[in-house]
Motif scaffolding. Sequence first.
Motif, PDB file in Angstrom:
ATOM      1  N   ILE A  77       0.840  -1.199   0.000  1.00  0.00           N
ATOM      2  CA  ILE A  77       0.000   0.000   0.000  1.00  0.00           C
ATOM      3  C   ILE A  77       0.874   1.248   0.000  1.00  0.00           C
ATOM      4  O   ILE A  77       0.631   2.209  -0.734  1.00  0.00           O
ATOM      5  CB  ILE A  77      -0.952  -0.006   1.211  1.00  0.00           C
ATOM      6  N   CYS A  78       1.910   1.237   0.850  1.00  0.00           N
ATOM      7  CA  CYS A  78       2.825   2.387   0.908  1.00  0.00           C
ATOM      8  C   CYS A  78       3.527   2.611  -0.425  1.00  0.00           C
ATOM      9  O   CYS A  78       3.844   3.757  -0.785  1.00  0.00           O
ATOM     10  CB  CYS A  78       3.857   2.174   2.014  1.00  0.00           C
ATOM     11  N   LEU A  79       3.759   1.534  -1.166  1.00  0.00           N
ATOM     12  CA  LEU A  79       4.422   1.627  -2.464  1.00  0.00           C
ATOM     13  C   LEU A  79       3.435   1.903  -3.594  1.00  0.00           C
ATOM     14  O   LEU A  79       3.829   2.053  -4.749  1.00  0.00           O
ATOM     15  CB  LEU A  79       5.187   0.325  -2.754  1.00  0.00           C
ATOM     16  N   GLY A  80       2.129   1.948  -3.269  1.00  0.00           N
ATOM     17  CA  GLY A  80       1.111   2.247  -4.275  1.00  0.00           C
ATOM     18  C   GLY A  80       0.893   1.144  -5.285  1.00  0.00           C
ATOM     19  O   GLY A  80       0.568   1.406  -6.448  1.00  0.00           O
ATOM     20  N   GLN A  81       1.039  -0.110  -4.853  1.00  0.00           N
ATOM     21  CA  GLN A  81       0.950  -1.233  -5.781  1.00  0.00           C
ATOM     22  C   GLN A  81      -0.285  -2.101  -5.531  1.00  0.00           C
ATOM     23  O   GLN A  81      -0.205  -3.332  -5.524  1.00  0.00           O
ATOM     24  CB  GLN A  81       2.229  -2.077  -5.707  1.00  0.00           C
ATOM     25  N   VAL A  82      -1.423  -1.451  -5.306  1.00  0.00           N
ATOM     26  CA  VAL A  82      -2.679  -2.161  -5.047  1.00  0.00           C
ATOM     27  C   VAL A  82      -3.784  -1.583  -5.923  1.00  0.00           C
ATOM     28  O   VAL A  82      -3.956  -0.361  -5.989  1.00  0.00           O
ATOM     29  CB  VAL A  82      -3.090  -2.044  -3.557  1.00  0.00           C
ATOM     30  N   VAL A  83      -4.519  -2.450  -6.607  1.00  0.00           N
ATOM     31  CA  VAL A  83      -5.732  -2.041  -7.327  1.00  0.00           C
ATOM     32  C   VAL A  83      -6.893  -2.253  -6.363  1.00  0.00           C
ATOM     33  O   VAL A  83      -7.343  -3.387  -6.150  1.00  0.00           O
ATOM     34  CB  VAL A  83      -5.934  -2.869  -8.613  1.00  0.00           C
ATOM     35  N   TRP A  84      -7.398  -1.192  -5.785  1.00  0.00           N
ATOM     36  CA  TRP A  84      -8.292  -1.293  -4.633  1.00  0.00           C
ATOM     37  C   TRP A  84      -9.629  -1.953  -4.948  1.00  0.00           C
ATOM     38  O   TRP A  84     -10.058  -2.863  -4.235  1.00  0.00           O
ATOM     39  CB  TRP A  84      -8.514   0.089  -4.028  1.00  0.00           C
ATOM     40  N   MET A  85     -10.324  -1.487  -5.962  1.00  0.00           N
ATOM     41  CA  MET A  85     -11.651  -2.024  -6.247  1.00  0.00           C
ATOM     42  C   MET A  85     -11.579  -3.512  -6.569  1.00  0.00           C
ATOM     43  O   MET A  85     -12.378  -4.317  -6.078  1.00  0.00           O
ATOM     44  CB  MET A  85     -12.290  -1.264  -7.409  1.00  0.00           C
TER      45      MET A  85
END
Length: 259
Positions: A199-207
């Motif tokens: 999450i901190c690295l911005g590597q999540v597709v949330w939906m």
Amino acid sequence: MPYDFALEPITLIILAAVAFLAGFIDAIAGGGGLLTVPALLLAGVPPHLVLGTNKLSSTFGSATAAYTFYRKKLFTPLKWKNALSATALGAAVGAIGAHYLPAHWLDRLLPLAVFGCGIYLLFGRLPEAPLDADAQIPRKRQWPQGLGLGFYDGLIGPGTGAFWTISTLILYRIDLVRASGVARTMNFVSNGVALAVFICLGQVVWMLGLTMGISLMFGAYLGAHTAIAGGAKFIRPLFILVVLALTARLVWQHWFGHA
């Protein structure tokens, strides 16, 4: 920064169905990533987003399974506090390493290790432990076990549940159902910590991750209750089937170069 990734509704429904099946299998024997990771790749999710998105959905399932085993008094956190701490630390380091370090040297060894788990359970004699078998758990062994498997789960992931189950059976005199409870709980810890890093690295597709996570959670709930009710006679053959399938998948991917 967070990523967004759009999918067709039918693709999202298919991924949710795959996640449900993965949650059911993972709660019993581990290896749910055998289904979800290839499914995400086939759906066209960029590879650098697959690990983080898969960790998001997997955390839902492992949390559900872990809570089920805990509520049934098949896992006692105080007896495993060293393993919990070590797993969290190892997972954090592994997840950071996954972002910065190449892991190719593990790829070809991984199928052999997973296959070894299946062979052990196929031919090895399982301990016939009493109901209070987890009363005496050597705590010094938990640190190397937790650090190693936590690091591995943060760095790569596939087969972690199998490794936890087998190593727990070898290191401690507890039965297969309780070993599964340990595996599911430690898997939740390493999933959660690795997820925080991704999450901190911005590597999540949330939906996508949340949709699959909710579906996976229902599968894990059903799987955990099925495992507890069925006991070792049910877990053992499914576990062997999963690790053999995982071995085949990893050999195909890492030895023959197919995604």
